[in-house]
Design an enzyme around this catalytic site. Structure first.
Site, PDB file in Angstrom:
ATOM      1  N   HIS A 354       0.805  -1.217   0.000  1.00 11.53           N
ATOM      2  CA  HIS A 354       0.000   0.000   0.000  1.00 11.53           C
ATOM      3  C   HIS A 354       0.841   1.272   0.000  1.00 11.53           C
ATOM      4  O   HIS A 354       0.275   2.362   0.149  1.00 11.53           O
ATOM      5  CB  HIS A 354      -0.910   0.029   1.231  1.00 11.53           C
ATOM      6  CG  HIS A 354      -2.091  -0.882   1.125  1.00 11.53           C
ATOM      7  ND1 HIS A 354      -3.260  -0.531   0.474  1.00 11.53           N
ATOM      8  CD2 HIS A 354      -2.285  -2.134   1.578  1.00 11.53           C
ATOM      9  CE1 HIS A 354      -4.117  -1.528   0.537  1.00 11.53           C
ATOM     10  NE2 HIS A 354      -3.555  -2.523   1.207  1.00 11.53           N
ATOM     11  N   LYS A 548       1.197  14.140   1.249  1.00  8.32           N
ATOM     12  CA  LYS A 548      -0.177  14.434   0.812  1.00  8.32           C
ATOM     13  C   LYS A 548      -0.368  15.929   0.559  1.00  8.32           C
ATOM     14  O   LYS A 548      -1.374  16.348   0.007  1.00  8.32           O
ATOM     15  CB  LYS A 548      -1.179  13.921   1.844  1.00  8.32           C
ATOM     16  CG  LYS A 548      -1.162  12.383   1.955  1.00  8.32           C
ATOM     17  CD  LYS A 548      -2.129  11.888   3.004  1.00  8.32           C
ATOM     18  CE  LYS A 548      -2.062  10.381   3.179  1.00  8.32           C
ATOM     19  NZ  LYS A 548      -2.608   9.627   2.026  1.00  8.32           N
ATOM     20  N   THR A 650      -8.526   6.452  -1.621  1.00  4.73           N
ATOM     21  CA  THR A 650      -9.929   6.063  -1.812  1.00  4.73           C
ATOM     22  C   THR A 650     -10.863   7.232  -1.516  1.00  4.73           C
ATOM     23  O   THR A 650     -12.006   7.229  -1.960  1.00  4.73           O
ATOM     24  CB  THR A 650     -10.312   4.866  -0.922  1.00  4.73           C
ATOM     25  OG1 THR A 650      -9.994   5.162   0.436  1.00  4.73           O
ATOM     26  CG2 THR A 650      -9.599   3.607  -1.359  1.00  4.73           C
TER      27      THR A 650
END
Length: 806
Positions: A354, A548, A650
């Site tokens: 991941h 991020k 997601t």
């Protein structure tokens, strides 16, 4: 099971109230009523689970066991009632009893079993595996206090205990499965009947006690389970020490044992934290593998058939110890030889990666590992030795390459390498991510075993994020195209015929506005900030990590603030920037970025000269139940990680299905969203993966500071202070860095492109039907990103799994 009527449901609740709480419904509090309704729902699921279990057993069906350190489930009551098709029945039943179902649902805390995307994906896959009729079970730890409840005090994140079990334990069914997990001690070896026998001596036993949570699926006879382990000691108290007055020492063993299942992801920036994390991982893995083996032998004669009847899936590296633990059980408890045991392990276990972040590819100090897990260490050493021999055949004489790919090297144990060696399948979670695994991160392993590598793009439980979180939009979609999309998300594509229909687009916008009004009310209640629902709701909610790039978002806000201060009449659409994020408790820079965002909000929200054109809100304690309010209300979805660092994401999919338009880099699943919706229905900016990799070699962020006056001005603002607080450390991180690693995630390099795309967002939003069309297209094209599709791919490509119920 037969359908339950309103009166039957009501009667069941009344009986539960009296038998469990000695209360009549007129006198019961909302909390007690919530628990009674939940227990009734759990009983219904327990009966369905028994029936499904018998069906699996009688049919000899293969099962998937999904191993994950976290399952971010959110709340269970609404989801289970919805899946059971009892939401309307329960709503009317409790209404007759004097309660509103929404009030009861608000009592329930989010289950403290997860933190971010990894855990939410695990929860989604259990939901979809059940909805699709597969035999499945999840395994994890029953954390007493979750990760933490986040409080923001003067901009700083404070971690408070998440006491979710006070009201959340109602969903946990205690089981009689108890297993011993061994830590420390020593290994004695001797030969017996021509076989080497290893005996574990002087170990510390920890008892794993199991709790089971039912997992429902949408309108199906299938019900699966999530098994959670809680740590106990054999003896709660040392009476001899207690009698001597040494009260704390008398219960020390109990406290040390129970610490294993207290907190999700304890800080590991010190030895004790590393030790606790390793204990957690082995504790949950050992109990789970013992449980799986015991169940298999109750049903089948031999473990030879384990790969035919069980698939064990490792969700990232945390459960990697499944490999040596299954080897230990086969070798030490069932007398298998090494080769036969190894074949069973490799045919049974598969692995999803991941992350491409080196820091998240877990590595354990060899001395700590050997001390805590002596027998497991022996097995890992043997696996490593045998694999290095194979590597030598592929890379003869290349010592550095063999060292890089070894499981044991430089006095550390590399868990990702262990997964790669033992798993029959290794997959990434987006098309781009899987290519990075093959061509970069695990390139040498790919050369050794290319057939192992696969891709399964992540998906979401779209029914939860659309039908449950956004019922108004769901009802309207049903009116337009029927309800088949609730079983097959690809049906949403039928909405495309309405992309030019202004009446439909207006209705979509009307529903969006109502959802924005609901979120605005929450913001007013939680933050005391009044926001305009007619403004653009520009949202970035996800775990706080530098890659991020919440910091890039903050830079754009500061740039917009400076423009408005220079020209209060600037013609822009009013915009509300909404953030939600938790930072790891030991991640100082992430916490500092949270404080920066908070202080920007303090400055902006209290500046009357901005004429409400700009607002900034940081919503504390981001969680699933809060996301269910945020996603339907969002206009813009910020997915702005530096290219090549986000495996998939997601959140981008949850925003998409609710009609938010993505502002993003070509990273993770953004690439596939771009392919689905087309260039005209997404806002793409920034460096591509190859460009970013080339730039890293000679990147000098001071050049951007020197030549771009906007960056210069923002950096100076950070140093002089925002709302009275200096953020020089962030400025230094970007321009100076540590060890020459300034601006490691290319914030300044992508700044100009990001500002440009944000200007394009403003233009598009002003063109009313253009933006509304973009929104509808995103919803219509979101069907591919269903977790139903993902689990079907796993079942077909990796697990060799068939549906029990078709």
């Amino acid at each position: 099971m037969k359908n339950i009527t309103k009166q039957e449901f009501k009667k069941l609740v009344e009986q539960k109230l009296m038998r469990v709480y000695s209360a009549e419904y007129g006198d019961a509090s909302k909390a007690v009523m919530y628990k009674a309704v939940s227990l009734v729902t759990r009983d219904i699921l327990a009966q369905k689970r028994l029936e499904f279990y018998n069906r699996i057993k009688d049919g000899g069906h293969k099962q998937i066991y999904y191993m994950s350190m976290e399952f971010l489930l959110g709340r269970s009551l609404k989801n289970n009632l919805f899946n059971l098709d009892l939401l309307d029945v329960a709503t009317k039943a409790v209404k007759e009893m004097g309660y509103e179902i929404e009030d009861l649902m608000e009592v329930e805390p989010d289950a403290g079993l997860g933190n971010g995307g990894l855990g939410r994906l695990a929860a989604a896959y259990l939901d979809s595996l059940t909805s699709c009729g597969y035999a499945a079970g999840g395994f994890s730890i029953r954390y007493d206090y979750g990760i933490f409840n986040q409080k923001i005090v003067d901009g700083w994140q404070m971690e408070m205990p998440d006491r979710w079990l006070l009201d959340g334990s109602v969903w946990l069914n205690p089981r009689d499965s108890v297993y011993e997990v061994k830590f420390g001690g020593r290994i004695e070896e001797h030969w017996e009947n021509g076989r080497l026998v290893c005996e574990h001596k002087d170990y510390t036993p920890i008892i794993a006690v199991s709790f089971e949570m039912p997992i429902s699926g949408y309108k199906t006879d299938a019900t699966n389970f999530l098994r959670l382990w809680s740590a106990r000691t054999k003896n709660d108290i040392d009476m001899a020490l207690f009698s001597k007055g040494e009260y704390l020492k008398a219960i020390e063993a109990k406290a040390m044992a129970e610490a294993i299942s207290k907190i999700l992801y304890p800080a590991d920036n010190h030895y004790e934290g590393k030790s606790l994390r390793l204990k957690q991982q082995y504790f949950f893995v050992s109990a789970s593998i013992q449980c799986i083996v015991k169940y298999h032998l109750k049903t089948y004669a031999s473990l030879d058939t384990l790969p035919d009847k069980a698939a064990i899936h490792i969700n990232d590296t945390h459960p990697a110890l499944c490999v040596p633990e299954l080897m230990r059980i086969l070798l030490d408890e069932h007398g298998y030889g090494w080769d036969d045991a190894w074949n069973i392990v490799c045919e049974t276990i598969s692995y999803t990666n991941h992350t491409v972040m080196q820091e998240a590819l877990e590595k354990w100090p060899q001395n700590l590992f050997a001390e805590l897990l002596p027998r497991i260490f022996q097995i890992v050493k043997e696996i490593n030795q045998r694999y290095c021999g194979e590597l030598w055949k592929v890379f003869p004489g290349e010592w550095s390459k063999i060292a890089d790919n070894a499981i044991l090297s430089d006095h550390e144990i590399r868990m990702a390498n262990l997964c790669l060696v033992a798993s029959h399948s290794v997959n990434g979670v987006s098309a781009l991510h899987s290519e990075i695994l093959k061509n970069d991160l695990f390139a040498d392993y790919y050369k050794v075993a290319p057939s192992k590598f696969k891709n399964v793009t992540n998906g979401i439980t779209y029914r939860r994020w659309l039908a449950e979180a956004n019922p108004m939009l769901t009802d309207y979609i049903t009116e337009l195209i029927g309800n088949k999309f609730l079983h097959n998300a690809e049906e949403l594509e039928k909405l495309l015929v309405y992309k030019g229909n202004h009446g439909v687009l207006d209705k979509f916008a009307e529903i969006k506005l109502k959802n924005k009004e609901r979120l605005a009310a929450y913001i007013k209640s939680a933050n005391g900030v009044t926001v305009n629902p007619e403004a653009i709701f520009d949202v970035q909610v996800k775990r706080l990590h530098e890659y991020k790039r919440q910091l890039l978002n903050a830079f754009n806000i500061l740039n917009l603030y400076r423009r408005l201060k220079e020209n209060p009449n600037l013609d822009i659409q009013p915009r509300v920037f909404i953030f939600g994020a938790k930072a790891a408790s030991s991640y100082y820079m992430a916490k500092l970025i949270i404080r920066l965002i908070y202080m920007i909000g303090e400055m902006v929200n209290n500046d009357p000269t901005l004429n409400d054109k700009l607002k900034v809100v940081f919503l504390e304690n981001y969680r699933v139940s809060l996301a269910e309010i945020i996603m339907p209300a969002s206009d813009i979805s910020e997915q702005i990680s530096v290219a090549g660092k986000e495996a998939s994401g997601t959140g981008n999919m949850k925003f998409m299905i609710n009609g938010a338009v993505t502002v993003g880099t070509m990273d993770g699943a953004n690439v596939e969203i771009h392919e689905c919706v087309g260039e005209e229905n997404i806002f793409i900016f920034g460096l591509l993966v190859d460009d970013a990799e080339k730039l890293y070699a000679h990147y000098n962020p001071t050049e951007y500071y020197s030549r771009d006056s906007r960056i210069h001005g923002i950096i100076d603002m950070l140093r002089t202070g925002i709302a009275g607080v200096s953020f020089s450390e962030i400025a230094d991180r970007l321009l100076l860095g540590t060890g020459g690693n300034a601006d490691p995630y290319l914030v300044l390099a992508d700044f100009a492109s990001y500002v440009d795309i944000q200007d394009k967002v403003d233009i598009a939003y002003k063109e009313i039907y253009r933006f509304r069309r973009m929104s509808l297209v995103n919803t219509a094209k979101s069907g591919f990103f269903s977790s139903d599709r993902s689990v079907d791919e796993y079942a077909r490509k990796i697990w060799a799994l068939n549906r029990v119920i078709r």
